[in-house]
Design a protein around this motif. Sequence first.
Motif, mmCIF file in Angstrom:
data_model
loop_
_atom_site.group_PDB
_atom_site.id
_atom_site.type_symbol
_atom_site.label_atom_id
_atom_site.label_comp_id
_atom_site.label_asym_id
_atom_site.label_seq_id
_atom_site.Cartn_x
_atom_site.Cartn_y
_atom_site.Cartn_z
ATOM 1 N N GLN A 1 -16.981 17.980 -13.814
ATOM 2 C CA GLN A 1 -17.079 16.522 -13.917
ATOM 3 C C GLN A 1 -16.089 15.882 -12.953
ATOM 4 O O GLN A 1 -15.278 16.571 -12.357
ATOM 5 N N ALA A 2 -16.170 14.591 -12.812
ATOM 6 C CA ALA A 2 -15.194 13.877 -11.978
ATOM 7 C C ALA A 2 -13.820 13.996 -12.640
ATOM 8 O O ALA A 2 -13.680 13.728 -13.835
ATOM 9 N N HIS A 3 -12.853 14.429 -11.870
ATOM 10 C CA HIS A 3 -11.511 14.616 -12.417
ATOM 11 C C HIS A 3 -10.672 13.359 -12.180
ATOM 12 O O HIS A 3 -10.730 12.754 -11.112
ATOM 13 N N ILE A 4 -9.889 13.008 -13.175
ATOM 14 C CA ILE A 4 -9.014 11.834 -13.078
ATOM 15 C C ILE A 4 -8.087 11.996 -11.882
ATOM 16 O O ILE A 4 -7.882 11.062 -11.108
ATOM 17 N N GLN A 5 -7.567 13.198 -11.713
ATOM 18 C CA GLN A 5 -6.630 13.482 -10.625
ATOM 19 C C GLN A 5 -7.204 13.121 -9.250
ATOM 20 O O GLN A 5 -6.479 12.690 -8.367
ATOM 21 N N ASP A 6 -8.499 13.290 -9.082
ATOM 22 C CA ASP A 6 -9.146 13.003 -7.799
ATOM 23 C C ASP A 6 -9.598 11.552 -7.675
ATOM 24 O O ASP A 6 -10.109 11.155 -6.628
ATOM 25 N N ASN A 7 -9.463 10.790 -8.730
ATOM 26 C CA ASN A 7 -9.997 9.433 -8.746
ATOM 27 C C ASN A 7 -8.947 8.382 -9.074
ATOM 28 O O ASN A 7 -9.238 7.367 -9.698
ATOM 29 N N LEU A 8 -7.719 8.645 -8.671
ATOM 30 C CA LEU A 8 -6.647 7.654 -8.781
ATOM 31 C C LEU A 8 -6.580 6.911 -7.455
ATOM 32 O O LEU A 8 -6.515 7.537 -6.396
ATOM 33 N N THR A 9 -6.629 5.612 -7.508
ATOM 34 C CA THR A 9 -6.723 4.817 -6.285
ATOM 35 C C THR A 9 -5.664 3.722 -6.234
ATOM 36 O O THR A 9 -5.083 3.359 -7.257
ATOM 37 N N VAL A 10 -5.471 3.209 -5.034
ATOM 38 C CA VAL A 10 -4.603 2.056 -4.798
ATOM 39 C C VAL A 10 -5.519 0.953 -4.271
ATOM 40 O O VAL A 10 -6.217 1.140 -3.280
ATOM 41 N N SER A 11 -5.512 -0.180 -4.948
ATOM 42 C CA SER A 11 -6.385 -1.286 -4.543
ATOM 43 C C SER A 11 -5.884 -1.931 -3.258
ATOM 44 O O SER A 11 -4.749 -1.701 -2.830
ATOM 45 N N SER A 12 -6.719 -2.749 -2.691
ATOM 46 C CA SER A 12 -6.275 -3.614 -1.604
ATOM 47 C C SER A 12 -5.296 -4.621 -2.194
ATOM 48 O O SER A 12 -5.390 -4.949 -3.380
ATOM 49 N N PRO A 13 -4.360 -5.116 -1.399
ATOM 50 C CA PRO A 13 -3.420 -6.104 -1.924
ATOM 51 C C PRO A 13 -4.142 -7.345 -2.467
ATOM 52 O O PRO A 13 -5.129 -7.795 -1.902
ATOM 53 N N LYS A 14 -3.643 -7.828 -3.583
ATOM 54 C CA LYS A 14 -4.174 -9.025 -4.237
ATOM 55 C C LYS A 14 -3.034 -10.007 -4.420
ATOM 56 O O LYS A 14 -1.867 -9.649 -4.285
ATOM 57 N N GLU A 15 -3.375 -11.228 -4.761
ATOM 58 C CA GLU A 15 -2.338 -12.250 -4.931
ATOM 59 C C GLU A 15 -2.683 -13.125 -6.130
ATOM 60 O O GLU A 15 -3.845 -13.445 -6.364
ATOM 61 N N LYS A 67 0.835 -1.209 0.000
ATOM 62 C CA LYS A 67 0.000 0.000 0.000
ATOM 63 C C LYS A 67 0.869 1.259 0.000
ATOM 64 O O LYS A 67 0.577 2.220 -0.708
ATOM 65 N N ALA A 68 1.939 1.262 0.784
ATOM 66 C CA ALA A 68 2.827 2.424 0.851
ATOM 67 C C ALA A 68 3.469 2.692 -0.508
ATOM 68 O O ALA A 68 3.522 3.841 -0.964
ATOM 69 N N GLY A 69 3.945 1.656 -1.157
ATOM 70 C CA GLY A 69 4.530 1.817 -2.487
ATOM 71 C C GLY A 69 3.497 2.284 -3.494
ATOM 72 O O GLY A 69 3.768 3.168 -4.321
ATOM 73 N N GLY A 70 2.306 1.715 -3.426
ATOM 74 C CA GLY A 70 1.232 2.108 -4.333
ATOM 75 C C GLY A 70 0.826 3.561 -4.163
ATOM 76 O O GLY A 70 0.549 4.258 -5.149
ATOM 77 N N GLU A 71 0.789 4.038 -2.931
ATOM 78 C CA GLU A 71 0.420 5.436 -2.673
ATOM 79 C C GLU A 71 1.434 6.396 -3.303
ATOM 80 O O GLU A 71 1.058 7.456 -3.807
ATOM 81 N N ILE A 72 2.701 6.035 -3.261
ATOM 82 C CA ILE A 72 3.729 6.887 -3.875
ATOM 83 C C ILE A 72 3.543 6.927 -5.387
ATOM 84 O O ILE A 72 3.615 7.996 -6.007
ATOM 85 N N ILE A 73 3.275 5.788 -5.996
ATOM 86 C CA ILE A 73 3.026 5.750 -7.438
ATOM 87 C C ILE A 73 1.797 6.593 -7.778
ATOM 88 O O ILE A 73 1.800 7.369 -8.739
ATOM 89 N N ALA A 74 0.738 6.476 -6.983
ATOM 90 C CA ALA A 74 -0.487 7.251 -7.224
ATOM 91 C C ALA A 74 -0.209 8.755 -7.165
ATOM 92 O O ALA A 74 -0.739 9.518 -7.984
ATOM 93 N N GLN A 75 0.620 9.180 -6.224
ATOM 94 C CA GLN A 75 0.963 10.607 -6.130
ATOM 95 C C GLN A 75 1.690 11.084 -7.384
ATOM 96 O O GLN A 75 1.436 12.191 -7.870
ATOM 97 N N HIS A 76 2.568 10.264 -7.916
ATOM 98 C CA HIS A 76 3.271 10.633 -9.151
ATOM 99 C C HIS A 76 2.318 10.657 -10.340
ATOM 100 O O HIS A 76 2.431 11.519 -11.215
ATOM 101 N N GLN A 77 1.379 9.746 -10.380
ATOM 102 C CA GLN A 77 0.384 9.764 -11.448
ATOM 103 C C GLN A 77 -0.461 11.036 -11.354
ATOM 104 O O GLN A 77 -0.723 11.681 -12.373
ATOM 105 N N LYS A 78 -0.882 11.401 -10.164
ATOM 106 C CA LYS A 78 -1.682 12.615 -9.971
ATOM 107 C C LYS A 78 -0.926 13.851 -10.450
ATOM 108 O O LYS A 78 -1.513 14.765 -11.031
ATOM 109 N N ALA A 79 0.360 13.879 -10.185
ATOM 110 C CA ALA A 79 1.177 15.022 -10.595
ATOM 111 C C ALA A 79 1.331 15.105 -12.114
ATOM 112 O O ALA A 79 1.638 16.176 -12.645
ATOM 113 N N ASN A 80 1.103 14.010 -12.806
ATOM 114 C CA ASN A 80 1.311 13.976 -14.255
ATOM 115 C C ASN A 80 0.037 14.091 -15.083
ATOM 116 O O ASN A 80 0.089 14.001 -16.297
#
Length: 128
Positions: free
Chosen positions: A54-68, A33-46
Amino acid sequence: MPSSFDFDGLDELAAKFQEMGRDVEKVDNQALKAGGEIIAQHQKANVNRSNKNQAHIQDNLTVSSPKENDDGKYVEVGPNKKVAWRAKFLEYGTSKMPPYPFIEKGADEGAEKATEAMANIYIGAIKK
């Protein structure tokens, strides 16, 4: 002539390594989750924000629950269902506009920091 060695404490060392392995497994989800949050922040910045109501992409970038899966554990980072249909046009382009790969760019830019954050969580678990 073969040599023979006798090590004292080998069983205790093996037990310690097993314990460390269990401690690391306990923080897998937290690290992902910590790694995913950092990636999400970089995506938001780009990704730019439009002036449309309308719903903005920047506000709707998410990190899923861990999957396997067979390859291991992971999280998905990117636009949620509300904006994913629009985000793909930016990421891959259309016949009328070139691609603007904010998802890939954000992942590339944040990869090193995400790895560091994850490593710090794992190291913290091992040092306990």
